[in-house]
Design an enzyme around this catalytic site. Structure first.
Site, PDB file in Angstrom:
ATOM      1  N   ASN A 177      46.076  49.876  40.443  1.00  0.00           N
ATOM      2  CA  ASN A 177      46.737  49.322  41.620  1.00  0.00           C
ATOM      3  C   ASN A 177      46.246  49.998  42.892  1.00  0.00           C
ATOM      4  OD1 ASN A 177      48.343  48.096  39.567  1.00  0.00           O
ATOM      5  ND2 ASN A 177      49.977  47.839  41.048  1.00  0.00           N
ATOM      6  N   ARG A 187      52.871  51.505  36.842  1.00  0.00           N
ATOM      7  CA  ARG A 187      51.498  51.263  37.259  1.00  0.00           C
ATOM      8  C   ARG A 187      50.876  52.551  37.801  1.00  0.00           C
ATOM      9  NH1 ARG A 187      52.429  47.577  34.626  1.00  0.00           N
ATOM     10  NH2 ARG A 187      52.214  45.336  35.066  1.00  0.00           N
ATOM     11  N   TYR A 236      43.428  35.781  35.174  1.00  0.00           N
ATOM     12  CA  TYR A 236      42.791  36.742  36.077  1.00  0.00           C
ATOM     13  C   TYR A 236      42.021  37.795  35.287  1.00  0.00           C
ATOM     14  CZ  TYR A 236      42.379  40.862  39.051  1.00  0.00           C
ATOM     15  OH  TYR A 236      41.905  41.975  39.712  1.00  0.00           O
TER      16      TYR A 236
END
Length: 330
Positions: free
Chosen positions: A171, A222, A142
């Site tokens: 995110n 994150r 990815y």
């Protein structure tokens, strides 16, 4: 110019929010989506063309019949684990199909492109906060597919004058503050909606993939950024290109990392629900920490995120979860 903007992937999570913001900002919006992961009823703003980026004849017809001034690209596949298992799918969709789109744009004189990139291009972080100059060593297909497109964009800029802004965000989370749109994936793979599904009873529990990372509580950290703030950065990038701004790349995030456990704890506080969790093994290709340094976007684009508090992000997502349940399970 007609101020017609093509939003590729506009039936998806971020793309549908972007279409709404563009229409509210006075743009004429055209949405292209093959509905493989998006939803037809999410296209509440703009005109939907049901089609695929692999269809060059469709792209040529679309550009020929509409006075498109710029393209915003949200049509990538984005599940890290799936990309490890099915790399061909990711390279075909994320790279080959994007190349098809860029070639169609150039053939029809459209030279403004905003690319939805990702922090996954950086791989394992070497600094506490990741700036645009951080080394790019993606550790999964990815991330590699996104880096490939960024390299293509550099070459297309130099060779053909295609101007672009690549926005590398971390995110995406939350939902439309007005409650009209929200995050829907089938299957769902993002942490906050998964946690809230466990809170609402749509899911029995939330899985924590690894609690042995080198972080304070052992779970991954994150940088969560509200979807509406992401869209505002895209709008600023569009305005930059529409006023003949140069090609550039920007990292987008709130600069504050939150661990998986912190997200679960915040959701428990916001919802007032007991959210069962179970620890499982690490997922392949997941770095321990990803946090953005977004100073350049703030300074050069004038970007000012409104919803940086994790509690507000979760609150908006929880409001959408409640709306979704009421409308889908009556």
């Amino acid at each position: 110019m007609s101020n017609c903007i093509l939003v590729v992937g506009g039936a998806g999570y971020i793309g549908s929010h972007m279409a709404k913001m563009l229409v509210q900002s006075g743009y004429d919006v055209l949405v292209l989506d093959n509905l493989s992961t998006g939803f037809r009823d999410a296209v509440r703003y703009g005109r939907l063309i049901d089609g695929d980026l692999a269809d060059r004849s469709l792209l040529d017809k679309m550009f020929a019949e509409n006075g498109i001034d710029a393209v915003l690209h949200f049509a990538a596949l984005s599940q890290v684990g799936e990309s490890v298992q099915k790399p061909a799918l990711y390279y075909r969709n994320n790279v080959a199909n994007t190349l098809n789109l860029l070639d169609a744009m150039l053939a029809h004189g459209v030279q403004r492109f905003i690319f939805s990139s990702t922090a996954a291009i950086f791989g394992e972080p070497e600094t506490a906060r990741i700036a645009e100059t951080h080394p790019q060593r993606p550790i999964n297909p990815y991330g590699r597919s996104k880096r490939m497109v960024e390299n293509i964009l550099k070459d297309y800029d130099q060779a053909y004058g295609l101007r672009y802004v690549s926005l590398r965000y971390f995110n995406a989370a939350g939902a439309d503050p007005e409650g009209e749109l929200g995050e829907r994936h089938d299957p769902e793979s993002h942490l906050i909606p998964l946690v809230l599904q466990a809170a609402s009873g749509r899911r029995a529990q939330i899985a924590v993939y690894g609690n042995d990372y080198p972080t304070p509580d052992g779970t991954c950290i994150r940088d969560y950024i509200h979807v509406w703030d992401l869209c505002s950065a895209h709008l600023l990038a569009l305005e930059h290109l529409m006023t003949d701004g140069h090609s550039d790349v920007f990292n987008l995030g709130n600069g504050a990392g939150f661990s998986v456990q912190q997200v679960i704890d915040t959701a428990r506080r916001v919802t007032g629900k007991d959210i069962p969790s179970v620890v499982q093994g690490r997922r392949a290709g997941d770095p321990a920490v990803l946090v953005a340094d977004s100073a350049r976007a703030r300074e050069e684009l004038g970007w000012e995120p409104r919803f940086e508090d994790l509690g507000i992000i979760v609150e908006h997502a929880w409001e959408w979860e409640d709306i979704y349940i009421k409308t889908s399970y009556q």
